[in-house]
Design an enzyme around this catalytic site. Structure first.
Site, PDB file in Angstrom:
ATOM      1  NE  ARG A  85      11.958   1.994   0.458  1.00  0.00           N
ATOM      2  CZ  ARG A  85      10.717   2.410   0.243  1.00  0.00           C
ATOM      3  NH1 ARG A  85      10.276   2.513  -0.986  1.00  0.00           N
ATOM      4  NH2 ARG A  85       9.910   2.729   1.248  1.00  0.00           N
ATOM      5  CG  HIS A 160       5.619   1.724  -6.482  1.00  0.00           C
ATOM      6  ND1 HIS A 160       6.116   2.642  -5.582  1.00  0.00           N
ATOM      7  CD2 HIS A 160       6.322   0.580  -6.273  1.00  0.00           C
ATOM      8  CE1 HIS A 160       7.085   2.080  -4.859  1.00  0.00           C
ATOM      9  NE2 HIS A 160       7.236   0.839  -5.270  1.00  0.00           N
ATOM     10  CB  CYS A 247       4.646   6.551  -0.926  1.00  0.00           C
ATOM     11  SG  CYS A 247       5.016   8.231  -1.316  1.00  0.00           S
TER      12      CYS A 247
HETATM   13  C1  CIR Z   1      11.963   4.282  -3.866  1.00  0.00           C
HETATM   14  O1  CIR Z   1      12.444   4.332  -4.988  1.00  0.00           O
HETATM   15  O2  CIR Z   1      11.704   3.218  -3.297  1.00  0.00           O
HETATM   16  C2  CIR Z   1      11.682   5.585  -3.145  1.00  0.00           C
HETATM   17  N1  CIR Z   1      12.664   6.541  -3.530  1.00  0.00           N
HETATM   18  C3  CIR Z   1      10.292   6.107  -3.464  1.00  0.00           C
HETATM   19  C4  CIR Z   1       9.214   5.197  -2.958  1.00  0.00           C
HETATM   20  C5  CIR Z   1       7.852   5.776  -3.153  1.00  0.00           C
HETATM   21  N2  CIR Z   1       6.882   4.849  -2.704  1.00  0.00           N
HETATM   22  C6  CIR Z   1       5.638   4.813  -3.131  1.00  0.00           C
HETATM   23  O3  CIR Z   1       5.242   5.593  -3.959  1.00  0.00           O
HETATM   24  N3  CIR Z   1       4.842   3.886  -2.619  1.00  0.00           N
END
Ligand code: CIR
Length: 262
Positions: A85, A160, A247
């Site tokens: 990411r 998170h 998110c």
């Molecule tokens: C991850 O695992 O990074 C993504 N599949 C999901 C991120 C979700 N982000 C968030 O809740 N802030």
């Protein structure tokens, strides 16, 4: 005026990171429609949207929250905990630099925006697989000149901090206490998710309303019964990528709103 940065769903979201849920097929077309509805609700609630274009090679890039922590005084560009990411931050930093002074978390620090919950001048920060001690210490150094207190919170069993707890008012929290240490939130008013809806704590409190996933009707009823205005969004395909409602946007006030308040 609130500004919301969002980003179109990647056509490769099916290859997203997953930590606590099993992989399921994601219908990208439906995900895109759900995301557009979510953006529509943000606009209805008074946000000005800045929509970033799709990043096909960054499967999780719709989850812009993780790339930055935007305060009135400064924007902190994160170093996301998942290596896949890290390419998401550049384009977000570029947009934010038009609105804020930019500072950055650097290696070996890592932090995801989903681990940072702001309530007034307090930043609660989750200690998770995505956010480490170095990242949190850097965050403390970066925000203390602006008079923010950072409170570390142990998180267990979910991705998170904001999977476990979100703000639904100035001093009100919606939480799943199985995943978070409630002692960190002494003095706050706490609303528990329904026992059968463990993922129901992620709510987006925005201009007097709560943007909330359709998947959690029991917790939603409890919020409505308590007098909250709830705007329901179906984000089922985004939930398969372990995302929810906070998110998918980065929300911040424009300069005029900040100056009017001073
Ligand atoms: C991850 O695992 O990074 C993504 N599949 C999901 C991120 C979700 N982000 C968030 O809740 N802030």
């Amino acid at each position: 005026m609130l500004i919301a940065i969002t980003r179109e769903v990647s056509r490769n979201m099916g290859q997203c990171e997953l930590s606590h849920i099993p992989r399921q097929d994601i219908d990208i077309h439906i995900a895109g429609k759900q995301h557009a509805q979510y953006e529509g609700v943000l606009e209805d609630l008074g946000c000005k949207l800045i929509r970033l274009p799709e990043e096909p090679h960054l499967p999780d890039s719709v989850f812009v929250e993780d790339t930055a922590i935007v305060l009135d005084e400064v924007a902190i560009i994160t170093r996301p905990g998942a290596e896949t990411r890290r390419g998401e931050t550049g384009s977000v930093s570029e947009v934010l630099s038009e609105y804020r002074t930019i500072v950055e978390i650097v290696s070996p620090g890592k932090i995801d925006g989903g681990d940072v919950l702001r309530m007034g001048r307090t930043l609660y920060v989750g200690i998770t697989d995505r956010s480490n001690e170095s990242g949190i210490m850097q965050l403390i150094d970066l925000v203390s000149p602006y008079d923010y207190e950072v409170v570390k919170v142990r998180v267990n069993g979910c991705l998170h901090l904001k999977s476990a707890v979100t703000a639904v008012g100035e001093d009100k929290l919606l939480l799943n206490r199985a995943w978070v240490d409630v002692k960190s939130f002494a003095g706050k008013s706490l609303i528990d998710v329904n026992a059968g809806e463990s993922h129901a704590a992620n709510a987006l409190w925005l201009n007097g309303a709560i943007v909330y996933p359709a998947a959690f009707p029991k917790t939603r009823r409890c919020l409505e019964d308590a007098g909250f205005v709830v705007r329901v969004v179906d984000v089922s395909e985004l939930q398969k990528a372990e995302g929810a409602v906070t998110c998918c946007s980065l929300l911040f006030r424009d300069e005029l709103s900040i100056n009017n308040e001073l």
